[in-house]
Motif scaffolding. Structure first.
Motif, short mmCIF file in Angstrom:
data_model
loop_
_atom_site.label_atom_id
_atom_site.label_comp_id
_atom_site.label_asym_id
_atom_site.label_seq_id
_atom_site.Cartn_x
_atom_site.Cartn_y
_atom_site.Cartn_z
N GLY A 228 0.78 -1.37 0.09
CA GLY A 228 -0.05 -0.05 0.03
C GLY A 228 0.78 1.22 -0.01
O GLY A 228 0.54 2.11 -0.64
N TRP A 229 1.84 1.25 0.65
CA TRP A 229 2.95 2.42 0.98
C TRP A 229 3.60 2.47 -0.63
O TRP A 229 3.50 3.66 -0.95
CB TRP A 229 4.07 2.21 1.97
N ASP A 230 4.02 1.61 -1.10
CA ASP A 230 4.64 1.68 -2.34
C ASP A 230 3.55 2.33 -3.57
O ASP A 230 4.01 3.16 -4.16
CB ASP A 230 5.31 0.37 -2.85
N GLU A 231 2.35 1.76 -3.58
CA GLU A 231 1.48 2.10 -4.22
C GLU A 231 1.01 3.76 -4.24
O GLU A 231 0.79 4.19 -4.91
CB GLU A 231 -0.12 1.41 -4.20
N ALA A 232 0.78 4.02 -2.72
CA ALA A 232 0.51 5.63 -2.67
C ALA A 232 1.64 6.40 -3.13
O ALA A 232 1.51 7.46 -3.69
CB ALA A 232 0.49 5.66 -0.92
N ILE A 233 2.93 5.93 -2.87
CA ILE A 233 4.18 6.63 -3.35
C ILE A 233 3.82 6.92 -4.89
O ILE A 233 4.35 7.89 -5.41
CB ILE A 233 5.45 6.26 -2.93
N GLU B 81 2.72 9.97 -9.79
CA GLU B 81 2.01 10.30 -11.16
C GLU B 81 1.33 11.46 -11.07
O GLU B 81 1.29 12.05 -11.91
CB GLU B 81 0.96 9.16 -11.14
N ILE B 82 0.67 11.87 -9.80
CA ILE B 82 -0.15 13.02 -9.73
C ILE B 82 0.78 14.19 -10.03
O ILE B 82 0.63 15.21 -10.80
CB ILE B 82 -0.91 13.16 -8.47
#
Length: 59
Positions: free
Chosen positions: A35-40, A45-46
């Motif tokens: 989840g942390w990796d996905e959030a980063i 990307e944003i």
């Protein structure tokens, strides 16, 4: 990205982790890290999209 898209992305990420055969504590840590990796990745990307938009406005 709306809330449903975030949930789908999170579930997809956890399913790819194949957590069914590990101890619950290990599954928690793997899931948290995923989840942390996905959030980063999403934050980057944003940020890239915003920088691209700013670059287009300056031209």
């Amino acid at each position: 990205m709306n809330e449903n898209e975030l949930k789908e992305r999170a579930v997809h990420s956890l399913l790819q982790s194949k957590l069914g055969k590990v101890a619950p504590a290990e599954a928690f840590v793997i899931g948290w890290r995923k989840g942390w990796d996905e959030a980063i990745d999403m934050a980057l990307e944003i940020l890239r999209n915003e920088l691209d938009k700013d670059g287009e406005n300056e031209s």
